[in-house]
Design an enzyme around this catalytic site. Structure first.
Site, mmCIF file in Angstrom:
data_model
loop_
_atom_site.group_PDB
_atom_site.id
_atom_site.type_symbol
_atom_site.label_atom_id
_atom_site.label_comp_id
_atom_site.label_asym_id
_atom_site.label_seq_id
_atom_site.Cartn_x
_atom_site.Cartn_y
_atom_site.Cartn_z
ATOM 1 C CE1 TYR A 108 -3.038 -3.041 0.675
ATOM 2 C CE2 TYR A 108 -2.646 -2.797 3.031
ATOM 3 C CZ TYR A 108 -3.221 -3.488 1.977
ATOM 4 O OH TYR A 108 -3.961 -4.616 2.227
ATOM 5 C CB CYS A 111 1.797 0.428 4.092
ATOM 6 S SG CYS A 111 2.570 -0.787 5.182
ATOM 7 C CG PHE A 113 5.119 -1.876 8.943
ATOM 8 C CD1 PHE A 113 6.106 -1.811 9.908
ATOM 9 C CD2 PHE A 113 3.806 -1.742 9.348
ATOM 10 C CE1 PHE A 113 5.800 -1.638 11.252
ATOM 11 C CE2 PHE A 113 3.482 -1.566 10.684
ATOM 12 C CZ PHE A 113 4.483 -1.514 11.639
ATOM 13 C CB CYS A 114 4.967 -0.659 2.213
ATOM 14 S SG CYS A 114 3.654 -1.890 2.414
#
Length: 333
Positions: A108, A111, A113-114
């Site tokens: 995403y 996001c 963490f991405c």
């Protein structure tokens, strides 16, 4: 309007129990049922459960929606604004024989963490293709038993959980990494855990501490996420309506009384950890530097991020990180 209401009800009925995986360096998972799939933060102190069925009009409707959207918007916002002035020579370029090939990131856009994974890939100049996942249908990752993002495939091999992805990639591109000084490694891992255990939870309440900042976040999510037109409208306005509940519950969950004070304290804690060094890694960023930078990058140009830079000493380090990481290694489609 009626179609939008039906969509929201359908999404919310799909919400399932949620728990956050534990691992030595992982508190990941931008994913789960319904709107919460946009981006999810949870405390490692225990699982975060949501009801399987949410019905409008029930006594728990609004608080439940708020918690669902807390996941959907936790940190999930903003600044895709470019890190325009990256100096290519500052990147840590790899020998051709050690550079991973055929790298695909399922993500995403907002996001955090991405964004940790992307910071690592960008810094090492590892070319990668992005597949933007629809947070409601998740049809792009139907091939995977793991239904959360980020998922990174390298030559077809799937890697999951942002911290584990980074650790495994680092070991692959630095085959002699076992020789790293134990004290340095201990410090690096301590601050990587701090990012997952503390920093992300401080950021979330700051993003929607009031309606204007919540709308700022929703504008980014709906503009850059993989939503249909109907989904975009539903997510944006249903989310904005729930922001009062979100901010209250997140602050209570993480024992935060003043959002900005907590954010500024976290930023100053990181600056103190640098102890006068350009980076925690010394003359160049290490994995902890990249983790902090990665999760801060989506909010840097939002109101919360601007306030953080203007009211703490973190701006100089952040600027050095922008230069070191440089331009994105993402392959444009």
């Amino acid at each position: 309007m009626r179609r939008a209401q039906r969509l929201v009800s359908h999404i919310l009925r799909g919400v399932a129990p949620v728990s956050c995986a534990g691992g030595s360096l992982s508190v990941d998972h931008c994913g789960i049922g319904g709107l919460q799939r946009v981006a999810f933060f949870s405390s490692r102190t225990g699982p975060f459960f949501l009801p399987k069925t949410l019905e409008e009009g029930s006594p728990n409707w609004r608080p439940s929606l708020a918690l669902t959207l807390a996941g959907a918007l936790s940190f999930s916002v903003a600044a895709a604004a470019a890190f325009a002035s990256g100096d290519a020579e500052a990147k840590e370029r790899l020998p051709i024989e050690l550079t991973p090939r055929n790298v695909v990131l399922y993500q995403y856009e907002a996001c955090p963490f991405c964004n940790k994974v992307k910071a690592f890939l960008d810094y090492h100049d590892i070319a990668y293709t992005v597949v933007e996942v629809n947070p409601i249908s998740k049809k792009e990752i139907k091939w995977s038993d793991y239904k959360k993002v980020p998922i990174l495939t390298v030559d077809g091999e799937p890697l999951v959980d942002s911290s584990d992805i980074i650790t495994k990639l680092y070991s692959r591109i630095h085959p002699d990494s076992h020789a790293v000084d134990d004290n340095a490694s201990s410090e690096e891992n301590k601050w990587r855990r701090w990012v997952d255990d503390h920093l992300v939870h401080v950021l979330s309440p700051n993003i929607y501490r009031n309606t204007s900042e919540a709308l700022e976040a929703f504008n980014y999510i709906t503009d850059h996420g993989n939503f249909s037109t109907m989904e975009r409208v539903s997510v944006k306005y249903a989310g904005a309506a729930a922001m009062y509940f979100v901010s209250k519950k997140l602050k209570k969950r993480h024992n935060i009384t003043d959002e900005r004070a907590a954010l500024y304290e976290a930023a100053e804690t990181w600056v103190e950890a640098l102890d006068g060094r350009d980076f925690l890694g010394g003359s160049k960023p290490n994995l902890a530097d990249l983790a902090v930078f990665g999760v801060l990058r989506p909010i840097r140009y939002l109101t919360a991020g601007k306030d953080m830079v203007n009211n703490t000493r973190i701006g100089d380090w952040y600027g050095r990180m922008e230069e070191a990481v440089g331009e994105s290694a993402r392959i444009k489609s």
